[in-house]
Motif scaffolding. Structure first.
Motif, PDB file in Angstrom:
ATOM      1  N   ALA A 186      -4.989  67.052 -16.659  1.00 16.38           N
ATOM      2  CA  ALA A 186      -5.610  65.583 -15.462  1.00 16.38           C
ATOM      3  C   ALA A 186      -6.354  64.025 -16.557  1.00 16.38           C
ATOM      4  CB  ALA A 186      -5.390  65.707 -13.508  1.00 16.38           C
ATOM      5  N   PRO A 187      -6.074  63.912 -17.489  1.00 14.95           N
ATOM      6  CA  PRO A 187      -7.110  63.323 -17.480  1.00 14.95           C
ATOM      7  C   PRO A 187      -7.354  61.716 -17.330  1.00 14.95           C
ATOM      8  CG  PRO A 187      -4.679  62.917 -19.580  1.00 14.95           C
ATOM      9  CD  PRO A 187      -4.336  63.693 -17.774  1.00 14.95           C
ATOM     10  N   GLY A 188      -8.597  61.306 -17.037  1.00 10.57           N
ATOM     11  CA  GLY A 188      -9.271  60.253 -16.980  1.00 10.57           C
ATOM     12  C   GLY A 188      -8.833  58.977 -17.256  1.00 10.57           C
ATOM     13  N   LEU A 189      -9.687  58.130 -18.004  1.00  9.77           N
ATOM     14  CA  LEU A 189      -9.657  57.016 -18.632  1.00  9.77           C
ATOM     15  C   LEU A 189      -9.778  56.998 -20.177  1.00  9.77           C
ATOM     16  CD1 LEU A 189      -9.265  54.165 -18.893  1.00  9.77           C
ATOM     17  CD2 LEU A 189     -11.401  53.777 -18.690  1.00  9.77           C
ATOM     18  N   ILE A 190      -9.126  57.429 -20.646  1.00  8.95           N
ATOM     19  CA  ILE A 190      -8.914  57.702 -22.126  1.00  8.95           C
ATOM     20  C   ILE A 190      -8.983  56.689 -23.427  1.00  8.95           C
ATOM     21  CG2 ILE A 190      -8.150  59.165 -23.755  1.00  8.95           C
ATOM     22  CD1 ILE A 190      -9.406  60.973 -21.451  1.00  8.95           C
ATOM     23  N   LYS A 191      -9.002  56.466 -24.226  1.00 10.42           N
ATOM     24  CA  LYS A 191      -8.691  54.821 -24.621  1.00 10.42           C
ATOM     25  C   LYS A 191      -7.888  55.426 -25.874  1.00 10.42           C
ATOM     26  CE  LYS A 191     -11.424  52.080 -27.999  1.00 10.42           C
ATOM     27  NZ  LYS A 191     -12.629  52.016 -28.484  1.00 10.42           N
ATOM     28  N   THR A 192      -6.445  54.874 -25.201  1.00  7.35           N
ATOM     29  CA  THR A 192      -5.171  54.456 -26.133  1.00  7.35           C
ATOM     30  C   THR A 192      -4.915  53.315 -25.818  1.00  7.35           C
ATOM     31  OG1 THR A 192      -3.770  55.462 -23.873  1.00  7.35           O
ATOM     32  CG2 THR A 192      -5.508  57.200 -25.596  1.00  7.35           C
ATOM     33  N   ARG A 193      -3.885  52.969 -26.411  1.00  3.17           N
ATOM     34  CA  ARG A 193      -2.913  51.931 -26.045  1.00  3.17           C
ATOM     35  C   ARG A 193      -2.148  51.474 -24.701  1.00  3.17           C
ATOM     36  NH1 ARG A 193       1.653  50.660 -30.609  1.00  3.17           N
ATOM     37  NH2 ARG A 193       1.506  52.820 -30.726  1.00  3.17           N
ATOM     38  N   PHE A 194      -1.586  52.561 -24.467  1.00  3.55           N
ATOM     39  CA  PHE A 194      -1.628  52.971 -22.997  1.00  3.55           C
ATOM     40  C   PHE A 194      -2.353  52.322 -21.902  1.00  3.55           C
ATOM     41  CE2 PHE A 194       0.244  55.689 -19.174  1.00  3.55           C
ATOM     42  CZ  PHE A 194       1.374  55.316 -19.440  1.00  3.55           C
ATOM     43  N   SER A 195      -3.560  52.980 -21.706  1.00  3.32           N
ATOM     44  CA  SER A 195      -4.416  52.521 -21.055  1.00  3.32           C
ATOM     45  C   SER A 195      -5.311  51.055 -20.881  1.00  3.32           C
ATOM     46  CB  SER A 195      -5.776  53.473 -20.973  1.00  3.32           C
ATOM     47  OG  SER A 195      -6.293  53.904 -22.003  1.00  3.32           O
ATOM     48  N   GLU A 196      -5.098  50.035 -21.945  1.00  6.49           N
ATOM     49  CA  GLU A 196      -5.074  49.043 -22.657  1.00  6.49           C
ATOM     50  C   GLU A 196      -5.946  48.683 -21.737  1.00  6.49           C
ATOM     51  OE1 GLU A 196      -4.300  48.264 -27.729  1.00  6.49           O
ATOM     52  OE2 GLU A 196      -3.291  47.358 -25.749  1.00  6.49           O
ATOM     53  N   ALA A 197      -4.981  48.098 -20.472  1.00  5.45           N
ATOM     54  CA  ALA A 197      -5.237  47.319 -19.902  1.00  5.45           C
ATOM     55  C   ALA A 197      -6.633  47.322 -18.746  1.00  5.45           C
ATOM     56  CB  ALA A 197      -3.844  46.898 -19.016  1.00  5.45           C
ATOM     57  N   LEU A 198      -6.988  49.087 -18.997  1.00  7.19           N
ATOM     58  CA  LEU A 198      -8.185  49.238 -18.327  1.00  7.19           C
ATOM     59  C   LEU A 198      -9.548  49.388 -18.345  1.00  7.19           C
ATOM     60  CD1 LEU A 198      -6.488  52.471 -16.158  1.00  7.19           C
ATOM     61  CD2 LEU A 198      -6.774  49.265 -14.892  1.00  7.19           C
ATOM     62  N   TRP A 199      -9.172  49.187 -19.606  1.00  4.77           N
ATOM     63  CA  TRP A 199     -10.818  48.852 -21.142  1.00  4.77           C
ATOM     64  C   TRP A 199     -10.963  48.420 -22.335  1.00  4.77           C
ATOM     65  CZ3 TRP A 199      -9.920  49.623 -26.507  1.00  4.77           C
ATOM     66  CH2 TRP A 199      -8.317  50.029 -26.524  1.00  4.77           C
ATOM     67  N   ARG A 216     -19.153  56.917 -20.001  1.00  2.00           N
ATOM     68  CA  ARG A 216     -17.740  55.912 -20.503  1.00  2.00           C
ATOM     69  C   ARG A 216     -16.503  56.620 -20.880  1.00  2.00           C
ATOM     70  NH1 ARG A 216     -16.487  59.481 -24.002  1.00  2.00           N
ATOM     71  NH2 ARG A 216     -17.819  62.003 -24.271  1.00  2.00           N
ATOM     72  N   ILE A 217     -15.463  55.577 -21.626  1.00  5.57           N
ATOM     73  CA  ILE A 217     -13.900  56.123 -21.501  1.00  5.57           C
ATOM     74  C   ILE A 217     -14.685  57.522 -22.937  1.00  5.57           C
ATOM     75  CG2 ILE A 217     -13.661  54.352 -21.046  1.00  5.57           C
ATOM     76  CD1 ILE A 217     -12.157  53.464 -23.651  1.00  5.57           C
ATOM     77  N   GLY A 218     -13.067  57.864 -21.906  1.00  4.24           N
ATOM     78  CA  GLY A 218     -13.115  59.323 -22.948  1.00  4.24           C
ATOM     79  C   GLY A 218     -12.012  59.131 -24.732  1.00  4.24           C
ATOM     80  N   GLU A 219     -12.092  59.794 -25.718  1.00  2.00           N
ATOM     81  CA  GLU A 219     -11.526  59.472 -26.586  1.00  2.00           C
ATOM     82  C   GLU A 219      -9.482  60.841 -26.706  1.00  2.00           C
ATOM     83  OE1 GLU A 219     -11.767  57.783 -29.346  1.00  2.00           O
ATOM     84  OE2 GLU A 219     -14.040  56.866 -28.286  1.00  2.00           O
TER      85      GLU A 219
END
Length: 253
Positions: A186-199, A216-219
């Motif tokens: 269960a990932p939290g906020l991870i820096k990917t294209r999928f979650s761009e809108a959130l970060w 911070r956000i995760g990798e």
């Protein structure tokens, strides 16, 4: 030093970018033979080339998990190229809707649940018999911390990830006697294209990280190690668990 996944064969869906790619890379680095996949041939080719440049044993196949013929080809590729399946990581997901949950159109709701939940079930259904032939296996379903606490603007996605947590628990009953373990990431906020809108926007990032204890956000790579562990014999007595990789964000049903 022996690689902990030597001799294992893995399938990872949506694995040409982001969390999926990081997982595929780590499994291969730990000795597994890995089938990587995504919807576009160019992305598959690029990922395979990058992984092979590290001398990793991978093969790529185009797979839109919503298409039965693509799912069949994914499973067949693992069998024909490597001889079976020991590890399945279900990472494919979509989120075509942002906004209050009751504003979600039926078409978007159906797409979210078809891809995030139904196809996960169908792929498990197709892969389990292959794991049985090899005496067992490990299934890791990628859920999300939003499965515990759906975000106000991605409610339908969050509910679908809650369903994935339930699917994991339901599968455990049938698969445990087969020596097939089922766990969730269960990932939290991870820096990917999928979650761009959130970060990507600094204001959104500030809001998104205010409840993350590590600040911070995760990798993507920070999700990969736990999957490799759950897939390995080191986790041979672990099933029906969900591991959150969330920087300490509060996540409980």
């Amino acid at each position: 030093m022996a690689q902990k996944l030597a001799g294992k064969i893995a399938i990872v869906t949506a694995s040409t970018d982001g969390i999926g790619y990081a997982i595929a890379e780590k499994l291969a680095q730990d000795g597994a033979k890995v089938v990587v996949s995504s919807r576009k041939q160019a992305n598959v080719d690029a990922a395979v080339k990058k992984l092979k440049s590290q001398n990793l044993d991978v093969v790529g196949v185009v797979c839109h998990v919503g298409k039965p013929e693509d799912r069949d080809r994914l499973v067949t590729t693992a069998i024909e190229k490597y001889g079976g399946i020991d590890i399945f990581v279900s990472n494919a997901a979509v989120n075509p809707f942002f906004g209050p949950i009751l504003d979600c159109p039926e078409s978007a709701w159906d797409k979210i649940f078809d891809i995030n939940v139904k196809t996960t079930f169908l792929l498990c259904k197709a892969i389990v018999p292959q794991m049985q032939k090899r005496g067992g296996g490990s299934i890791i379903l990628v859920s999300s911390t939003s499965g515990y606490e759906p975000n106000a603007i991605i409610g339908p996605y969050g509910v679908s990830k809650t369903a994935v947590l339930g699917l994991k628990k339901a599968l455990v009953h049938q698969l445990s006697p087969m020596n097939i373990r089922v766990n969730c990431l269960a990932p939290g906020l991870i820096k990917t294209r999928f979650s761009e809108a959130l970060w990507k926007d600094s204001n959104n990032l500030k809001i998104a990280t205010q409840n993350i204890k590590l600040g911070r956000i995760g990798e993507a790579r920070e999700c990969a190690g736990i999957v490799a562990f759950l897939a390995s014999d080191e986790a041979s007595y672990i099933t029906d668990e969900t591991v959150m990789v969330s920087g300490g964000a509060q996540s409980r049903l």
